[in-house]
Design an enzyme around this catalytic site. Structure first.
Site, PDB file in Angstrom:
ATOM      1  N   ASP A  82       0.806  -1.222   0.000  1.00 37.77           N
ATOM      2  CA  ASP A  82       0.000   0.000   0.000  1.00 37.77           C
ATOM      3  C   ASP A  82       0.838   1.272   0.000  1.00 37.77           C
ATOM      4  O   ASP A  82       2.044   1.240   0.212  1.00 37.77           O
ATOM      5  CB  ASP A  82      -0.976  -0.001   1.194  1.00 37.77           C
ATOM      6  CG  ASP A  82      -0.347  -0.581   2.471  1.00 37.77           C
ATOM      7  OD1 ASP A  82       0.886  -0.637   2.549  1.00 37.77           O
ATOM      8  OD2 ASP A  82      -1.106  -0.979   3.367  1.00 37.77           O
ATOM      9  N   ASP A  93      -7.911  -2.395  13.750  1.00 39.67           N
ATOM     10  CA  ASP A  93      -9.284  -2.623  13.293  1.00 39.67           C
ATOM     11  C   ASP A  93      -9.392  -3.906  12.459  1.00 39.67           C
ATOM     12  O   ASP A  93     -10.424  -4.188  11.874  1.00 39.67           O
ATOM     13  CB  ASP A  93      -9.796  -1.418  12.490  1.00 39.67           C
ATOM     14  CG  ASP A  93      -8.954  -1.145  11.231  1.00 39.67           C
ATOM     15  OD1 ASP A  93      -7.943  -1.862  11.013  1.00 39.67           O
ATOM     16  OD2 ASP A  93      -9.315  -0.223  10.483  1.00 39.67           O
ATOM     17  N   HIS A 102      -7.415  -4.601   9.775  1.00 39.31           N
ATOM     18  CA  HIS A 102      -7.072  -4.467   8.346  1.00 39.31           C
ATOM     19  C   HIS A 102      -5.809  -5.255   7.997  1.00 39.31           C
ATOM     20  O   HIS A 102      -4.947  -5.499   8.838  1.00 39.31           O
ATOM     21  CB  HIS A 102      -6.961  -3.003   7.909  1.00 39.31           C
ATOM     22  CG  HIS A 102      -5.812  -2.227   8.460  1.00 39.31           C
ATOM     23  ND1 HIS A 102      -5.928  -0.907   8.864  1.00 39.31           N
ATOM     24  CD2 HIS A 102      -4.512  -2.537   8.672  1.00 39.31           C
ATOM     25  CE1 HIS A 102      -4.756  -0.470   9.272  1.00 39.31           C
ATOM     26  NE2 HIS A 102      -3.876  -1.444   9.181  1.00 39.31           N
ATOM     27  N   GLU A 116      -9.769  -2.129   4.741  1.00 39.87           N
ATOM     28  CA  GLU A 116     -10.415  -1.734   5.984  1.00 39.87           C
ATOM     29  C   GLU A 116     -11.719  -2.514   6.208  1.00 39.87           C
ATOM     30  O   GLU A 116     -12.287  -3.061   5.256  1.00 39.87           O
ATOM     31  CB  GLU A 116     -10.717  -0.224   5.949  1.00 39.87           C
ATOM     32  CG  GLU A 116      -9.481   0.669   5.879  1.00 39.87           C
ATOM     33  CD  GLU A 116      -8.724   0.784   7.204  1.00 39.87           C
ATOM     34  OE1 GLU A 116      -8.750  -0.160   8.026  1.00 39.87           O
ATOM     35  OE2 GLU A 116      -8.080   1.821   7.407  1.00 39.87           O
TER      36      GLU A 116
HETATM   37  C1  F6R Z   1       1.374  -1.519   6.053  1.00 42.34           C
HETATM   38  C2  F6R Z   1       0.169  -2.308   6.158  1.00 42.34           C
HETATM   39  C3  F6R Z   1      -0.648  -2.315   7.403  1.00 42.34           C
HETATM   40  C4  F6R Z   1       0.167  -2.598   8.663  1.00 42.34           C
HETATM   41  C5  F6R Z   1      -0.714  -2.523   9.899  1.00 42.34           C
HETATM   42  C6  F6R Z   1       0.076  -2.735  11.168  1.00 42.34           C
HETATM   43  O1  F6R Z   1       1.968  -1.654   4.781  1.00 42.34           O
HETATM   44  O2  F6R Z   1      -0.160  -2.907   5.201  1.00 42.34           O
HETATM   45  O3  F6R Z   1      -1.659  -3.278   7.265  1.00 42.34           O
HETATM   46  O4  F6R Z   1       0.754  -3.861   8.553  1.00 42.34           O
HETATM   47  O5  F6R Z   1      -1.325  -1.270   9.956  1.00 42.34           O
HETATM   48  O6  F6R Z   1       0.968  -1.678  11.355  1.00 42.34           O
HETATM   49  P1  F6R Z   1       2.035  -1.688  12.526  1.00 42.34           P
HETATM   50  O7  F6R Z   1       3.007  -2.759  12.212  1.00 42.34           O
HETATM   51  O8  F6R Z   1       2.671  -0.323  12.462  1.00 42.34           O
HETATM   52  O9  F6R Z   1       1.290  -1.931  13.794  1.00 42.34           O
END
Ligand code: F6R
Length: 235
Positions: free
Chosen positions: A67, A136, A138, A143
């Site tokens: 992303d 959440d 994701h 989302e």
């Molecule tokens: C980032 C991504 C997100 C993160 C998720 C957890 O490229 O795809 O799904 O993996 O938000 O983020 P952290 O590791 O910062 O808790």
């Protein structure tokens, strides 16, 4: 599904780096699907170490990231592109033409999304996809919703995500409200999924893996994958 519980973040990163290194040594031209965020940072630093010790060779490896924020590119220090170069790509022997991240700066986001799916297909899909999980539920920026979205798409970030990611910005108002994310298809079509989650994600992770598949917890879909490893860290 293989669920591995470890006690420290160090152990989680070491195991994850070993799994990724194994994929790279078994298939030197593998396509790695990569994630940003806090969770994989130490895994990336261990991969950089292995590369500088010549224990791993990224020269034929291709990468596709999950992303990117809409409106952001390498020159924005919070962009995912910048994160990937700072934490991994600048420190390994990967060829720049083999690095792929959705371009958040393009005028035509819909076309960029279509092109990204085409690109992943042209690479023959992803061999190993590294995943984190949002508070959440994701994965990538898929989302919570009433339905899964299978293609790469533009997404409005959930308020939970905006709040969580505000730690990388001066304040919540600066967090972009939209992102481009790989959809569920390329993730689920990957040869292997590797999810990493720390203690702060315990509740949502348990919901995702034990409470059934639902688009309201997008990460739950990965339980349908035939080659899934989840590393949960009690720290
Ligand atoms: C980032 C991504 C997100 C993160 C998720 C957890 O490229 O795809 O799904 O993996 O938000 O983020 P952290 O590791 O910062 O808790």
């Amino acid at each position: 599904m293989e669920l591995i519980t470890v006690n420290t973040k160090e152990e989680m990163a070491r195991l994850a780096a070993e799994i990724i290194a194994k994929t790279v040594s078994e298939k030197p031209d593998a396509v790695l699907g990569l994630a940003t965020g806090d969770t994989p940072v130490h895994t990336y630093s261990l991969l950089c170490e292995k590369c500088s010790e010549k224990l791993i060779d990224f020269s034929k490896i291709k990468t596709v990231n999950l992303d990117e924020y809409v409106g952001m590119g390498y020159n924005d220090k919070q962009s995912f592109k910048r994160f990937m170069f700072d934490n991994l790509f600048d420190k390994i022997n990967i060829k720049h033409e083999n690095i792929h991240i959705p371009d958040g700066k393009v005028a035509d986001i819909a076309l960029e999304c279509e092109n990204y799916d085409r690109l992943i297909n042209s690479l023959g899909g992803i061999d190993l996809q590294l995943l984190g999980i949002g508070h959440d539920g994701h994965i990538g920026f898929n989302e919570p919703s009433t339905e899964f979205i299978y293609e790469t798409h533009k997404v409005m970030l959930d308020p939970v995500t905006v709040k969580a990611n505000s730690r990388f910005f001066k304040n919540e108002n600066e967090v972009p409200r939209f992102a481009i994310t790989m959809g569920i298809s390329p993730i689920m079509n990957a040869g292997k999924l590797l999810m990493l989650a720390g203690k702060d994600k315990k509740e949502i992770l348990m919901q995702a893996i034990f409470d059934g598949v639902t688009p309201s917890v997008p990460a739950s879909v990965i339980t349908k994958h035939k080659n899934l490893t989840v590393i949960y860290c009690n720290e």
